[in-house]
Write an enzyme that holds these catalytic residues in place. Structure first.
Site, PDB file in Angstrom:
ATOM      1  N   TYR A  63       0.757  -1.098  -0.024  1.00 37.51           N
ATOM      2  CA  TYR A  63      -0.051  -0.029  -0.033  1.00 37.51           C
ATOM      3  C   TYR A  63       0.528   1.177   0.018  1.00 37.51           C
ATOM      4  O   TYR A  63       0.271   2.275  -0.377  1.00 37.51           O
ATOM      5  CB  TYR A  63      -0.949   0.133   1.111  1.00 37.51           C
ATOM      6  CG  TYR A  63      -2.377  -0.944   0.938  1.00 37.51           C
ATOM      7  CD1 TYR A  63      -3.508  -0.145   1.084  1.00 37.51           C
ATOM      8  CD2 TYR A  63      -2.134  -2.173   0.826  1.00 37.51           C
ATOM      9  CE1 TYR A  63      -4.577  -0.826   1.009  1.00 37.51           C
ATOM     10  CE2 TYR A  63      -3.291  -2.993   0.492  1.00 37.51           C
ATOM     11  CZ  TYR A  63      -4.655  -2.424   0.457  1.00 37.51           C
ATOM     12  OH  TYR A  63      -5.675  -3.021   0.395  1.00 37.51           O
ATOM     13  N   ASP A 179      -7.858 -11.007   9.595  1.00 40.01           N
ATOM     14  CA  ASP A 179      -6.419 -11.307   9.026  1.00 40.01           C
ATOM     15  C   ASP A 179      -5.776 -11.238  10.186  1.00 40.01           C
ATOM     16  O   ASP A 179      -4.417 -10.382  10.346  1.00 40.01           O
ATOM     17  CB  ASP A 179      -6.191 -10.258   7.818  1.00 40.01           C
ATOM     18  CG  ASP A 179      -4.986 -10.555   7.223  1.00 40.01           C
ATOM     19  OD1 ASP A 179      -4.521 -11.493   7.194  1.00 40.01           O
ATOM     20  OD2 ASP A 179      -4.343  -9.431   6.461  1.00 40.01           O
TER      21      ASP A 179
END
Length: 432
Positions: A63, A179
């Site tokens: 990212y 996650d």
């Protein structure tokens, strides 16, 4: 007409002259080997983004980059995710995941969940800065620093208890992380664990009867059988329990309960639910792992059952040496020192005639995103003002903003006054 003998004499004289000249040049220009060259490191120029002084790079992911920074108002050490809009658009659900993470983190306050301090946006450069509380190291980085890739039992137990505390808080807020893994667990200098990376998390509807979810984007090795087998719906909270169980298995053994040469083989093995637990785990830990890695989500342990388990409640002896925080991979600094110091020195040496530093002088402002079920800050303060006297709040070194947008002027007058005050403040800090 010149005879050949005279030409030969002149040629030999010219060659002799050039030879003497080359000897002279060698004497005049000192020749050294390349290994003897001492390269002067490039001077680090200070860069201010709003009120924050940028430091060195801490890491880089899909990212964007993560850098260290210093809050010039509070002198708090921070970390910042630098996100470029152009890069986010190339990642599936990139912009949506970042926006979702900001929405969720803005309403979360817990010791074991990473705190979002500020969000800045540079409109001209199309950059977003997510200012977070600083964590010195990631759990995965610590595991990778030791040969057997796992923690002593007492150390793993301490981290796991904090993970359950943070996970229980998220679930109480109606948030499924999806996650949980060592790579998303960060640690502070005092050993406090912080759950991070809520980009793929899901906020359940406030009036939902259960915790049913329909999508998952988590790391494959930490996914439960119901996702590996492609079920349309599944219990979100039990997904986090399974992922926490795989994490506990990993940090105590250095192994994974399920493996595969590729994602298809991995999901096939997870879907079958067959795994083994090393004997050195002992009966108590083995029983807890079996409860958390139960194939049937309905029979899988809840957080309350985990808390009541004997391994969780037991005080484990310190028999093996603790795994320390490893040195910084870039600088090999074992103390993980403040990387903004050279930039402070650059500010400290500033004179009125010099160009101070790089300054993000474009429109930078704090963004707010509305969250389902969340009261807007303006509405909240309007309500509380009528019932109680106003009070300035301070959250982790940052004052609450009464406005949803804070613009930074690009005028030279603001730059002179604001930057000058920062120089004096930061210089005083350096001298102390």
């Amino acid at each position: 007409m010149l005879c050949p003998s005279s030409m030969d004499e002149e040629g030999s004289e010219e060659i002799g002259f050039l030879g003497d000249l080359s000897v002279g040049m060698d004497t005049f220009i000192h020749r050294i080997d390349s290994t003897e060259v001492i390269y002067q490191p490039r001077r680090k120029r200070a860069k201010l983004v709003g009120k924050y002084l940028m430091g060195d790079l801490l890491g880089e992911g899909s990212y964007g980059k993560v850098k260290e920074m210093l809050d010039s108002d509070t002198l708090c050490r921070r970390a910042v995710k630098i996100l470029k809009k152009k890069k986010l658009r190339r990642i599936p659900n990139g912009e949506a995941n970042v926006k979702k993470e900001i929405q969720l983190l803005r309403r979360l306050r817990h010791r074991n969940v990473i705190q979002l301090v500020d969000v800045l946006y540079n409109e001209e450069k199309q950059k977003m800065y997510m200012v977070m509380e600083y964590c010195v190291c990631g759990m995965q980085e610590m595991l990778d620093s030791v040969q057997d890739k796992h923690f002593p039992v007492f150390q793993a137990h301490g981290y796991f208890c904090q993970l359950i505390d943070g996970l229980e808080y998220l679930h109480s807020q109606g948030i499924v992380h999806k996650d949980i893994k060592p790579g998303n667990l960060l640690l502070t200098t005092d050993g406090t664990l912080k759950i991070s990376d809520l980009g793929v998390a899901e906020a359940l509807h406030p009036f939902a009867e259960g915790d049913t979810c329909r999508t998952s984007q988590g790391s494959p090795a930490f996914q439960p059988p119901e996702i590996a087998n492609g079920l349309d719906t599944f219990s979100g909270f039990k997904v986090d329990i399974w992922s926490a169980g795989v994490t506990l298995y990993n940090i105590t053994t250095g192994l994974y309960p399920f493996e595969g040469d590729n994602i298809y083989k991995l999901f096939e093995n997870i879907g079958k639910g067959d795994y083994s637990i090393p004997e050195e785990c002992g009966p108590l830990l083995s029983d807890l792992l079996r409860g958390m890695l139960e194939y049937d989500p309905a029979k899988r342990f809840s957080i309350q059952q985990i808390r009541q388990h004997n391994w969780f409640r037991k005080k484990h002896p310190h028999m093996d040496p603790i795994v320390p925080i490893p040195p910084s991979p870039e600088t090999k600094d074992r103390w993980r020192s403040l990387t903004v110091v050279p930039y402070l020195e650059d500010l400290h040496g500033y004179s009125e005639e010099e160009d101070l530093c790089d300054f993000e002088d474009d429109i930078i402002y704090t963004q707010d995103f509305t969250v389902p079920g969340q009261v807007a800050e303006d509405d909240y303060f309007a309500q509380t003002q009528s019932t109680a006297p106003s009070k300035q709040l301070c959250m982790n070194g940052t004052e609450s903003q009464l406005k949803t947008e804070r613009r930074v002027s690009s005028s030279s007058q603001r730059k002179a006054s604001t930057t000058g005050s920062k120089v004096r403040k930061l210089s005083a800090c350096k001298q102390q």
